[in-house]
Motif scaffolding. Structure first.
Motif, PDB file in Angstrom:
ATOM      1  N   ALA A 120       7.535   4.326   2.087  1.00 20.54           N
ATOM      2  CA  ALA A 120       8.270   3.907   0.014  1.00 20.54           C
ATOM      3  C   ALA A 120       7.474   2.479   0.339  1.00 20.54           C
ATOM      4  O   ALA A 120       7.999   2.481  -1.269  1.00 20.54           O
ATOM      5  CB  ALA A 120       9.846   4.250   1.376  1.00 20.54           C
ATOM      6  N   PHE A 121       7.577   1.703   0.811  1.00 23.69           N
ATOM      7  CA  PHE A 121       7.085   0.647   0.391  1.00 23.69           C
ATOM      8  C   PHE A 121       6.055   0.405  -0.296  1.00 23.69           C
ATOM      9  O   PHE A 121       6.021  -0.179  -1.340  1.00 23.69           O
ATOM     10  CB  PHE A 121       6.876  -0.197   1.865  1.00 23.69           C
ATOM     11  CG  PHE A 121       6.961  -2.071   1.561  1.00 23.69           C
ATOM     12  CD1 PHE A 121       8.511  -2.437   1.621  1.00 23.69           C
ATOM     13  CD2 PHE A 121       6.039  -2.085   1.127  1.00 23.69           C
ATOM     14  CE1 PHE A 121       7.638  -4.229   1.012  1.00 23.69           C
ATOM     15  CE2 PHE A 121       6.045  -3.577   0.926  1.00 23.69           C
ATOM     16  CZ  PHE A 121       7.157  -4.485   0.741  1.00 23.69           C
ATOM     17  N   TRP A 122       5.017   0.765   0.328  1.00 25.26           N
ATOM     18  CA  TRP A 122       4.007   0.878  -0.763  1.00 25.26           C
ATOM     19  C   TRP A 122       3.391   1.843  -1.616  1.00 25.26           C
ATOM     20  O   TRP A 122       2.803   1.656  -2.944  1.00 25.26           O
ATOM     21  CB  TRP A 122       2.523   1.000   0.488  1.00 25.26           C
ATOM     22  CG  TRP A 122       2.479  -0.092   1.075  1.00 25.26           C
ATOM     23  CD1 TRP A 122       2.345  -0.262   2.664  1.00 25.26           C
ATOM     24  CD2 TRP A 122       2.061  -1.864   1.424  1.00 25.26           C
ATOM     25  NE1 TRP A 122       2.218  -1.625   3.412  1.00 25.26           N
ATOM     26  CE2 TRP A 122       2.907  -2.442   1.993  1.00 25.26           C
ATOM     27  CE3 TRP A 122       2.060  -2.420   0.324  1.00 25.26           C
ATOM     28  CZ2 TRP A 122       1.833  -3.606   2.354  1.00 25.26           C
ATOM     29  CZ3 TRP A 122       1.755  -3.821  -0.372  1.00 25.26           C
ATOM     30  CH2 TRP A 122       1.511  -4.216   1.255  1.00 25.26           C
ATOM     31  N   GLY A 123       4.705   2.406  -1.433  1.00 29.51           N
ATOM     32  CA  GLY A 123       4.226   3.985  -2.601  1.00 29.51           C
ATOM     33  C   GLY A 123       5.353   3.106  -4.084  1.00 29.51           C
ATOM     34  O   GLY A 123       5.015   3.294  -4.871  1.00 29.51           O
ATOM     35  N   SER A 124       6.769   2.229  -3.668  1.00 26.31           N
ATOM     36  CA  SER A 124       6.867   1.471  -4.483  1.00 26.31           C
ATOM     37  C   SER A 124       5.653   1.135  -5.078  1.00 26.31           C
ATOM     38  O   SER A 124       6.968   0.146  -6.416  1.00 26.31           O
ATOM     39  CB  SER A 124       8.430   1.014  -3.835  1.00 26.31           C
ATOM     40  OG  SER A 124       7.902   0.325  -3.205  1.00 26.31           O
ATOM     41  N   MET A 169      -4.223   1.023  -1.014  1.00 24.62           N
ATOM     42  CA  MET A 169      -4.396   1.280  -1.996  1.00 24.62           C
ATOM     43  C   MET A 169      -2.916   0.844  -3.050  1.00 24.62           C
ATOM     44  O   MET A 169      -2.460   1.900  -3.973  1.00 24.62           O
ATOM     45  CB  MET A 169      -4.109   3.230  -1.783  1.00 24.62           C
ATOM     46  CG  MET A 169      -4.488   3.163  -0.489  1.00 24.62           C
ATOM     47  SD  MET A 169      -6.693   2.629  -1.008  1.00 24.62           S
ATOM     48  CE  MET A 169      -6.557   4.359  -3.027  1.00 24.62           C
ATOM     49  N   ALA A 170      -1.787   0.191  -3.096  1.00 25.11           N
ATOM     50  CA  ALA A 170      -0.853  -0.625  -3.691  1.00 25.11           C
ATOM     51  C   ALA A 170      -1.553  -0.623  -4.804  1.00 25.11           C
ATOM     52  O   ALA A 170      -0.153  -1.071  -5.682  1.00 25.11           O
ATOM     53  CB  ALA A 170       0.153  -2.402  -2.465  1.00 25.11           C
ATOM     54  N   ASP A 171      -2.098  -1.372  -4.801  1.00 22.83           N
ATOM     55  CA  ASP A 171      -2.828  -1.532  -6.258  1.00 22.83           C
ATOM     56  C   ASP A 171      -3.492  -1.085  -7.472  1.00 22.83           C
ATOM     57  O   ASP A 171      -3.740  -0.937  -8.114  1.00 22.83           O
ATOM     58  CB  ASP A 171      -3.564  -3.062  -6.602  1.00 22.83           C
ATOM     59  CG  ASP A 171      -4.870  -2.730  -5.960  1.00 22.83           C
ATOM     60  OD1 ASP A 171      -4.706  -2.054  -5.277  1.00 22.83           O
ATOM     61  OD2 ASP A 171      -5.801  -3.247  -6.118  1.00 22.83           O
TER      62      ASP A 171
END
Length: 906
Positions: free
Chosen positions: A298-302, A451-453
């Motif tokens: 959820a953290f990195w998906g957001s 993948m966060a960006d």
């Protein structure tokens, strides 16, 4: 998609059952040249459903409309054309809905297709199957336009909060369950409403329906350089204001917080014992659970797709024991507001819990970088933004110092005090600081960070970030932070009682009694101490409140930004923390303001949102030159803001009426004792009085502040006179003085003439014991309201001897249950007071008759009776905010006699 063969009536020739009927509704005005194209695309649908089309011609005067549709309908029996006068888009759609409900009873869903748009062959089938699977109220699509190219992504999951506080996220071209219309939902036909489509969805939400997105459809929206949509957006502010007024209940703080709690919770709470993460907004409602892996996703998906994935904007860590204790404290929702505000002043917030048997309070200190901790924290609170920044800037060591003795982030230390049984909460082996850092380290080292960006959804984001919705909620409510409480349990009405301080003064005790009576009537009660960060625990009223809230910063006790009848009052342009007040007080069903000067200008806004407002007044003060002053004048200046006024006496009721307050708005509430005495104690007091020798010295009591308003100088002079006359008496003064306002100490002066002096007492039993000691209570005040002390003295057989000021004569009938002293001149009052005390000292029969009269008077007093008329008014005027519960549409099934049978609402 399974294949079917349908005959002309829509019967499945293989299965033998009638296929579900989906009706396409098309309002038509001005697009006759395009309508045939839209109809052709609709009839070309490849679907297992039966399709019928209803065209609602909205007073279009063009001949080609009639010619084209008449010829078309002649070849298409499944096409229905209805004509009506121009009623606007909403009225045209309603005409189609009414036709469908009245003439096509087996319809399962309605799809709205504007005449200038079009669908592709799979649109209807895909949307209807999604509607059936999701069991929702409607299914909506992303928007892809043609003519002018544009496309937008409307989220992977539906959010009522986003739909309310952000923008309309559903085009009218959606598949809608017929149950929505059978529930009575219709479009608004008011021509002043520029957003009748948005208003329709809000009506659906109010009726308990929710939507669901469907991305793999092929709905095509025709976009031109100019349109009615753009025209409406030019006057957006007026249209949005229209929506807010029409759907007041939907935009109440309590309703929106419920949506936030269910859809995008504000807080993630890491339990140090088991590592579970509970996500919530309203701490009184069950939290949704995340494990570590889900939290990392959820953290990195957001971060990658904030419009699709939510991670709470605030992160906390503590033990389960600490959380349990905070839930029991009745301070937890208010503490969360303080923690939100503290993150604006510091990087990290530490909470330390203290056990205080006699008070509650919240104190906040902000410490600079390099702070050396003093004691461990019971709870750690940070914003998710700080965590994300620390990871992105390789500052994990900097953030990790919160687990050491010297802390490099700035720190806010929040100290919470309240009474609780036993010792401080047990700390687990892992501290909150270390548990939080462990979670942050796990997030930071996850492969998902790389993948966060990258955005995987090919359409551009149209909706706000889910983790930022709490900010839009603040904007919608008009306050920050927003009290994290949704609607009360069991449909209770909610009461907010406002006081400037909460110690042992008579004014707040009377207000607490009001809350206690309303709680007995089924209200959820909230005490707001505004302008102070602490309160004393009052044994008689401690159970009167379900929640307790403090807010001190930015709220003055008094102000003078303007004047009314020569008296100071605070106006809207005063430098007050209006954001905090609005965030605290929005969304209550009933608000009673008890002498909080700063809140008057806010009351009109709260009232316009649906709250019922009342103002409780107790006394008209006097200046040193004996000029009337005080709280009533600020309240009268804001008379329009209040639905009701509560006055402590008939005299004050008349006084308010003389300044223009309508009589129907004023409730005179006779004061009753703020203490209760158990029968056993009453029997002991009565026995003790009977055993007193007839010639024993008269016991003279004074209880109150040692100040001129209370006539302390008159008491001193009268007791000196009695000593000079040789009258036998014992004197006790219980109270304290405001030394800053006195040239010398009254405590010393009283002791010099043989008066015993004791500090104030506050517990109900202690007050009763002191009053039981005295034969008489002297109160030679210069001004008063309706003092509780008189009613309390009469309750235990202590005879009041008081000046006839304020509403004292409504509590004492001279010669029957006490003695009244008339006049204003100090010399006369001192002489009359001394004479009255001497008469009672020498005539114990008179003392006994007055005592019995006081006991009889006290037996007829009760808060329930005093508040009866006001409570009755509340029953009629105060309504709870309607609770909006999401429901699935009812599912219909064919019975043996071909009648529709409807199951219960899920």
């Amino acid at each position: 998609m399974h294949s079917v063969v349908l005959d002309r009536e829509g019967t499945d020739l293989v299965g033998g059952e009638a296929a579900d009927l989906v009706v396409i509704a098309m309002p038509l005005y001005g697009h006759a040249a395009l309508a045939i194209e839209a109809l052709e695309t609709a009839f070309a649908s490849q679907t297992s459903c039966r399709i019928e089309v209803v065209v609602s011609v909205d007073g279009d005067p063009r001949r080609e409309v009639f010619d084209a549709l008449t010829l078309y309908a002649a070849t298409r029996p499944e096409l229905h054309v209805i004509f009506g006068p121009n009623a606007g888009p909403g009225g045209a759609r309603n005409r189609a809905i009414d036709f469908i409900v009245g003439n096509l009873p087996d319809a399962k869903a309605v799809y709205f297709l504007d005449a200038d748009n079009r669908v592709l062959p799979t649109t209807i089938e895909t949307l209807y199957q999604r509607l059936v699977e999701a069991q929702c109220g409607w299914v909506y699509t992303n928007i892809d336009t043609f003519s002018v190219r544009w496309g937008a992504h409307y989220g992977d999951r539906y959010s009522r909060l986003t739909h309310c506080v952000s923008d309309n996220i559903c085009d009218t071209g959606s598949m809608i369950s017929i149950d929505v219309f059978r529930a009575g939902v219709r479009f608004d036909a008011d021509r002043q409403n520029g957003f009748e489509d948005w208003e329709f969805w809000l009506s659906c939400i109010e009726a308990g329906f929710v939507g669901a997105p469907c991305h793999d459809t092929a709905f095509e929206y025709r976009l031109r350089a100019e349109s009615r949509f753009k025209e409406a957006n030019r006057d957006r502010a007026a249209s949005v204001s229209f929506l807010r007024r029409r759907h007041k209940a939907l935009f109440r703080r309590s309703t929106l917080v419920d949506f936030e709690h269910e859809e995008c919770p504000r807080y993630a709470f890491l339990r140090t014992g088991d590592g579970a993460i509970g996500c919530f907004t309203d701490p009184t409602k069950p939290a949704s659970e995340l494990d570590f892996d889900e939290a990392i996703r959820a953290f990195w998906g957001s971060a990658a797709e904030p419009d699709n994935v939510h991670f709470p904007p605030f992160l906390a860590a503590a033990s389960g024991e600490t959380l349990k204790l905070l839930k029991q404290s009745r301070l937890w929702p208010n503490l969360l507001m303080h923690l939100e505000r503290a993150t604006e002043a510091a990087n990290v917030v530490f909470v330390q819990i203290g056990n205080a048997t006699a008070e509650r309070g919240i104190d906040i200190e902000v410490q600079p970088s390099g702070y050396v901790r003093k004691g461990r924290a019971d709870l750690v609170f940070v914003s998710s933004t700080i965590v994300r920044d620390a990871i992105q800037n390789d500052a994990l060591g900097w953030l990790g110092s919160i687990a050491s003795d010297q802390i490099w982030p700035t720190v806010a230390v929040v100290k919470v005090r309240f009474p609780f049984p036993g010792a401080a909460p047990k700390r687990s082996s892992a501290t909150p600081e270390q548990s939080l850092i462990n979670l942050v380290q796990t997030i930071a080292t996850s492969p998902l960070k790389s993948m966060a960006d990258r955005r995987w959804t090919w359409r551009g984001a149209r909706l706000p970030a889910l983790s930022e919705l709490y900010k839009q909620l603040r904007t919608e409510v008009g306050g920050a932070p927003v009290l994290p409480l949704g609607q009360a349990r069991d449909g209770k009405r909610t009461l907010a009682l406002l006081v400037p301080n909460a110690s042992f003064g008579g004014a707040e005790k009377v207000a607490f009694a009001a809350a206690r009576e309303l709680k007995a009537e089924g209200y959820e009660t909230h005490l707001f101490v505004l302008g102070s960060a602490r309160m004393d625990v009052l044994d008689e009223f401690d159970g009167a409140f379900d929640h307790i809230h403090f807010w001190k910063a930015g709220i003055p006790a008094w102000g003078g930004s303007n004047r009314f009848l020569g008296q100071d009052f605070i106006a809207e342009h005063h430098d007050i923390d209006w954001n905090a007040l609005k965030g605290l007080l929005s969304g209550f069903d009933l608000i009673i303001n008890n002498h909080v000067m700063a809140v008057h200008p806010l009351m009109a806004r709260l009232r316009s949102e649906g709250a019922r407002t009342a103002c409780y007044l107790h006394v008209v003060d006097e200046t040193p030159l004996r000029r009337p002053a005080g709280q009533p004048f600020a309240a009268i200046a804001h008379e329009h803001c209040y639905d009701a006024f509560l006055a402590c006496s008939e005299q004050l009721k008349v006084y308010l009426h003389s300044y223009g307050v309508p009589l129907e708005k004023i409730f005179a509430v006779a004061n009753a004792p703020s203490i209760s005495v158990k029968p056993k104690m009453m029997a002991e007091i009565a026995e003790h009085r009977q055993q007193r020798a007839p010639d024993a010295p008269l016991k003279v009591l004074y209880m109150g502040r040692f100040e001129p308003q209370k006539g302390i100088d008159r008491i001193h002079a009268a007791l000196q006179d009695l000593r000079a006359r040789g009258v036998p008496f014992e004197a006790l003064a219980v109270g304290g003085e405001i030394l800053a306002e006195q040239p010398s100490s009254w405590t010393g002066k009283l002791k010099e003439i043989g008066v015993a002096v004791r500090p104030p007492v506050f517990g109900g039993r202690e007050i009763a014991s002191v009053l039981a000691w005295g034969d008489i209570l002297i109160m030679p005040s210069r001004w008063e309201g309706a003092p509780l002390m008189i009613a309390e003295a009469q309750l235990v057989g202590c005879v009041p001897v008081a000046t006839a000021v304020g509403a004292v004569d409504e509590l004492v009938t001279d010669g029957r249950d006490g003695i009244l002293i008339e006049g204003e001149a100090d010399l006369k009052i001192v002489a009359d007071l001394a004479a009255a005390v001497e008469a009672l000292a020498r005539d114990r029969g008179l003392l006994g008759r007055l005592r019995d009269g006081g006991l009889f008077t006290a037996s007829g007093r009760s808060w329930a009776a005093s508040f009866g008329a006001f409570v009755e008014w509340c029953d009629q005027a105060v309504t709870p905010t309607p609770r909006i519960v999401a429901r699935a549409p009812r599912r219909a099934a064919q019975t043996t006699n071909n009648e529709i049978e409807v199951s219960a609402v899920a």
